[in-house]
Design a protein around this motif. Structure first.
Motif, PDB file in Angstrom:
ATOM      1  N   SER A   1       0.848  -1.198   0.000  1.00 43.87           N
ATOM      2  CA  SER A   1       0.000   0.000   0.000  1.00 43.87           C
ATOM      3  C   SER A   1       0.882   1.246   0.000  1.00 43.87           C
ATOM      4  O   SER A   1       1.983   1.238   0.551  1.00 43.87           O
ATOM      5  N   ASN A   2       0.404   2.300  -0.608  1.00 36.71           N
ATOM      6  CA  ASN A   2       1.199   3.527  -0.601  1.00 36.71           C
ATOM      7  C   ASN A   2       0.313   4.742  -0.371  1.00 36.71           C
ATOM      8  O   ASN A   2      -0.878   4.729  -0.668  1.00 36.71           O
ATOM      9  N   ILE A   3       0.907   5.767   0.172  1.00 32.90           N
ATOM     10  CA  ILE A   3       0.157   6.942   0.604  1.00 32.90           C
ATOM     11  C   ILE A   3      -0.435   7.706  -0.577  1.00 32.90           C
ATOM     12  O   ILE A   3      -1.439   8.407  -0.436  1.00 32.90           O
ATOM     13  N   ARG A   4       0.139   7.545  -1.758  1.00 33.54           N
ATOM     14  CA  ARG A   4      -0.328   8.317  -2.912  1.00 33.54           C
ATOM     15  C   ARG A   4      -1.671   7.831  -3.443  1.00 33.54           C
ATOM     16  O   ARG A   4      -2.328   8.516  -4.198  1.00 33.54           O
TER      17      ARG A   4
ATOM     18  N   ALA B   1       7.072  -5.110  13.894  1.00 32.27           N
ATOM     19  CA  ALA B   1       7.966  -4.646  12.827  1.00 32.27           C
ATOM     20  C   ALA B   1       7.197  -4.585  11.517  1.00 32.27           C
ATOM     21  O   ALA B   1       6.500  -5.529  11.165  1.00 32.27           O
ATOM     22  N   CYS B   2       7.330  -3.460  10.818  1.00 30.18           N
ATOM     23  CA  CYS B   2       6.706  -3.300   9.504  1.00 30.18           C
ATOM     24  C   CYS B   2       7.792  -3.293   8.441  1.00 30.18           C
ATOM     25  O   CYS B   2       8.820  -2.612   8.590  1.00 30.18           O
ATOM     26  N   PHE B   3       7.568  -4.049   7.364  1.00 26.96           N
ATOM     27  CA  PHE B   3       8.552  -4.148   6.286  1.00 26.96           C
ATOM     28  C   PHE B   3       8.021  -3.405   5.070  1.00 26.96           C
ATOM     29  O   PHE B   3       7.047  -3.830   4.449  1.00 26.96           O
ATOM     30  N   ALA B   4       8.662  -2.294   4.753  1.00 28.57           N
ATOM     31  CA  ALA B   4       8.185  -1.400   3.702  1.00 28.57           C
ATOM     32  C   ALA B   4       8.877  -1.706   2.391  1.00 28.57           C
ATOM     33  O   ALA B   4      10.096  -1.892   2.342  1.00 28.57           O
ATOM     34  N   THR B   5       8.108  -1.733   1.321  1.00 28.15           N
ATOM     35  CA  THR B   5       8.637  -2.068   0.005  1.00 28.15           C
ATOM     36  C   THR B   5       9.030  -0.842  -0.814  1.00 28.15           C
ATOM     37  O   THR B   5       9.578  -0.987  -1.903  1.00 28.15           O
ATOM     38  N   SER B   6       8.750   0.362  -0.304  1.00 26.88           N
ATOM     39  CA  SER B   6       9.087   1.590  -1.033  1.00 26.88           C
ATOM     40  C   SER B   6       8.994   2.773  -0.081  1.00 26.88           C
ATOM     41  O   SER B   6       8.492   2.642   1.049  1.00 26.88           O
TER      42      SER B   6
ATOM     43  N   GLU C   1       5.818   5.936   3.947  1.00 23.19           N
ATOM     44  CA  GLU C   1       4.996   7.100   4.283  1.00 23.19           C
ATOM     45  C   GLU C   1       3.575   6.671   4.651  1.00 23.19           C
ATOM     46  O   GLU C   1       2.936   7.256   5.531  1.00 23.19           O
ATOM     47  N   TYR C   2       3.076   5.656   3.952  1.00 23.09           N
ATOM     48  CA  TYR C   2       1.747   5.116   4.256  1.00 23.09           C
ATOM     49  C   TYR C   2       1.704   4.620   5.699  1.00 23.09           C
ATOM     50  O   TYR C   2       0.776   4.931   6.461  1.00 23.09           O
ATOM     51  N   LEU C   3       2.700   3.832   6.083  1.00 22.02           N
ATOM     52  CA  LEU C   3       2.744   3.292   7.445  1.00 22.02           C
ATOM     53  C   LEU C   3       2.861   4.412   8.472  1.00 22.02           C
ATOM     54  O   LEU C   3       2.189   4.389   9.507  1.00 22.02           O
ATOM     55  N   ALA C   4       3.700   5.399   8.178  1.00 25.23           N
ATOM     56  CA  ALA C   4       3.867   6.522   9.096  1.00 25.23           C
ATOM     57  C   ALA C   4       2.569   7.291   9.273  1.00 25.23           C
ATOM     58  O   ALA C   4       2.284   7.812  10.365  1.00 25.23           O
ATOM     59  N   SER C   5       1.750   7.365   8.222  1.00 23.54           N
ATOM     60  CA  SER C   5       0.487   8.098   8.308  1.00 23.54           C
ATOM     61  C   SER C   5      -0.492   7.442   9.274  1.00 23.54           C
ATOM     62  O   SER C   5      -1.453   8.068   9.711  1.00 23.54           O
ATOM     63  N   TYR C   6      -0.251   6.161   9.607  1.00 24.80           N
ATOM     64  CA  TYR C   6      -1.089   5.466  10.587  1.00 24.80           C
ATOM     65  C   TYR C   6      -0.404   5.352  11.944  1.00 24.80           C
ATOM     66  O   TYR C   6      -0.782   4.526  12.770  1.00 24.80           O
ATOM     67  N   GLY C   7       0.607   6.171  12.145  1.00 23.65           N
ATOM     68  CA  GLY C   7       1.224   6.259  13.457  1.00 23.65           C
ATOM     69  C   GLY C   7       2.362   5.297  13.715  1.00 23.65           C
ATOM     70  O   GLY C   7       2.828   5.186  14.854  1.00 23.65           O
ATOM     71  N   VAL C   8       2.836   4.592  12.691  1.00 18.48           N
ATOM     72  CA  VAL C   8       3.945   3.658  12.891  1.00 18.48           C
ATOM     73  C   VAL C   8       5.246   4.452  12.990  1.00 18.48           C
ATOM     74  O   VAL C   8       5.588   5.204  12.077  1.00 18.48           O
TER      75      VAL C   8
ATOM     76  N   SER D   1       9.193   5.403  12.927  1.00 12.93           N
ATOM     77  CA  SER D   1      10.237   5.053  11.958  1.00 12.93           C
ATOM     78  C   SER D   1      11.116   3.915  12.461  1.00 12.93           C
ATOM     79  O   SER D   1      11.667   3.149  11.661  1.00 12.93           O
ATOM     80  N   THR D   2      11.249   3.784  13.775  1.00  8.92           N
ATOM     81  CA  THR D   2      12.076   2.708  14.340  1.00  8.92           C
ATOM     82  C   THR D   2      11.451   1.333  14.127  1.00  8.92           C
ATOM     83  O   THR D   2      12.141   0.320  14.280  1.00  8.92           O
ATOM     84  N   ARG D   3      10.165   1.287  13.773  1.00  9.28           N
ATOM     85  CA  ARG D   3       9.498   0.000  13.524  1.00  9.28           C
ATOM     86  C   ARG D   3       9.295  -0.260  12.030  1.00  9.28           C
ATOM     87  O   ARG D   3       8.657  -1.234  11.663  1.00  9.28           O
ATOM     88  N   ILE D   4       9.819   0.624  11.178  1.00 14.08           N
ATOM     89  CA  ILE D   4       9.699   0.449   9.730  1.00 14.08           C
ATOM     90  C   ILE D   4      11.054   0.049   9.161  1.00 14.08           C
ATOM     91  O   ILE D   4      12.056   0.741   9.367  1.00 14.08           O
ATOM     92  N   HIS D   5      11.091  -1.064   8.472  1.00 12.01           N
ATOM     93  CA  HIS D   5      12.331  -1.595   7.914  1.00 12.01           C
ATOM     94  C   HIS D   5      12.130  -1.814   6.412  1.00 12.01           C
ATOM     95  O   HIS D   5      11.132  -2.408   6.002  1.00 12.01           O
ATOM     96  N   ARG D   6      13.074  -1.345   5.602  1.00 13.27           N
ATOM     97  CA  ARG D   6      12.946  -1.500   4.156  1.00 13.27           C
ATOM     98  C   ARG D   6      13.182  -2.952   3.751  1.00 13.27           C
ATOM     99  O   ARG D   6      14.149  -3.590   4.170  1.00 13.27           O
ATOM    100  N   MET D   7      12.278  -3.474   2.923  1.00 15.91           N
ATOM    101  CA  MET D   7      12.383  -4.844   2.427  1.00 15.91           C
ATOM    102  C   MET D   7      11.944  -4.848   0.969  1.00 15.91           C
ATOM    103  O   MET D   7      10.756  -4.889   0.670  1.00 15.91           O
ATOM    104  N   PRO D   8      12.888  -4.781   0.030  1.00 14.03           N
ATOM    105  CA  PRO D   8      12.505  -4.759  -1.385  1.00 14.03           C
ATOM    106  C   PRO D   8      11.854  -6.057  -1.803  1.00 14.03           C
ATOM    107  O   PRO D   8      12.068  -7.104  -1.180  1.00 14.03           O
ATOM    108  N   PHE D   9      11.051  -6.004  -2.853  1.00 13.25           N
ATOM    109  CA  PHE D   9      10.441  -7.221  -3.384  1.00 13.25           C
ATOM    110  C   PHE D   9      11.534  -8.175  -3.867  1.00 13.25           C
ATOM    111  O   PHE D   9      12.542  -7.756  -4.451  1.00 13.25           O
ATOM    112  N   ALA D  10      11.335  -9.457  -3.609  1.00 19.63           N
ATOM    113  CA  ALA D  10      12.305 -10.471  -4.033  1.00 19.63           C
ATOM    114  C   ALA D  10      12.039 -10.885  -5.477  1.00 19.63           C
ATOM    115  O   ALA D  10      10.895 -10.911  -5.930  1.00 19.63           O
ATOM    116  N   ILE D  11      13.106 -11.190  -6.191  1.00 27.91           N
ATOM    117  CA  ILE D  11      13.020 -11.657  -7.580  1.00 27.91           C
ATOM    118  C   ILE D  11      13.722 -13.004  -7.667  1.00 27.91           C
ATOM    119  O   ILE D  11      14.824 -13.179  -7.135  1.00 27.91           O
ATOM    120  N   ASP D  12      13.104 -13.952  -8.340  1.00 28.10           N
ATOM    121  CA  ASP D  12      13.702 -15.269  -8.543  1.00 28.10           C
ATOM    122  C   ASP D  12      14.728 -15.154  -9.674  1.00 28.10           C
ATOM    123  O   ASP D  12      14.466 -15.505 -10.825  1.00 28.10           O
TER     124      ASP D  12
END
Length: 216
Positions: A142-145, A169-174, A179-186, A188-199
């Motif tokens: 999900s994204n804030i835009r 812990a929230c794993f953000a893909t972008s 920003e979406y997670l932060a808008s719901y009060g999460v 920054s210390t609980r947001i961790h970047r996790m890019p989509f995996a590719i085979d």
């Protein structure tokens, strides 16, 4: 407070167990679960509501039956709670499985990873985790835009802010997802970047030589 996944040595040599909740086998996640199982850092087990997609099922939007032509249920432990049930045509309350809590009790996870919040089974799993002192990870794209500024957003804020307080812990893909997670009060210390995996191995194996194209 976010706790790191414990070192197996600190648990008497036992690997921490990660239980992943998914509605159905998904072609771009199954390879990731297989790699996690092969690496063996954590003891992975995936709980699916249905096996649709790994086996033929009716896609109502396209009006045809299909299943993916790659193995989605190989190389990692999993349980299908309701084999043969459809993906579509089920509202939030209908996305549930009577045997979910019994499976969580049996598997006794250290962490549970959920995708999104749209399903009764997710809320039940989070409630179970909080009762048993189990940490919960959250992932979505999900994204804030994409958010509309209307009464529906106010209602979502009222419901999701308390929900996200239960997530460890929230794993953000972008950035937009962060920003979406932060808008719901999460925090920054609980947001961790996790890019989509590719085979990578499969795409490299199936790639055509430069200058050649496959006509579908």
């Amino acid at each position: 407070m976010t706790q790191p996944i414990p070192d197996p040595a600190a648990r008497g040599g036992h690997k921490p167990r990660l239980v992943i909740l998914q509605t159905h086998p998904i072609q771009y996640y199954a390879p990731l679960y297989k790699v996690l199982a092969q690496r063996g850092v954590v003891d992975v087990h995936v709980l699916y509501l249905t096996d649709a997609g790994a086996v033929p099922h009716l896609d109502e939007k396209f009006g045809t039956q299909f299943h993916w032509d790659i193995p989605l249920l190989e190389g990692y432990p999993y349980t299908v709670l309701q084999p043969g049930t459809p993906i579509q045509g089920r509202n939030v309350l209908q996305r549930d499985a009577p045997g979910l809590l019994a499976e969580l009790e049996r598997l006794a996870p250290d962490w549970i990873l959920i995708y999104g919040y749209s399903g009764k089974y997710i809320w039940k799993a989070v409630a179970w985790a909080k009762r048993h002192g189990v940490d919960v990870g959250y992932c979505s794209d999900s994204n804030i835009r994409d958010q509309r500024r209307d009464l529906k957003l106010l209602a979502k804020q009222a419901v999701l802010r308390p929900f996200f307080r239960l997530i460890d812990a929230c794993f953000a893909t972008s950035e937009a997802n962060s920003e979406y997670l932060a808008s719901y009060g999460v925090a920054s210390t609980r947001i961790h970047r996790m890019p989509f995996a590719i085979d990578v191995a499969r795409f490299s194996r199936d790639a055509l030589p430069p200058g050649q194209y496959r006509i579908i």
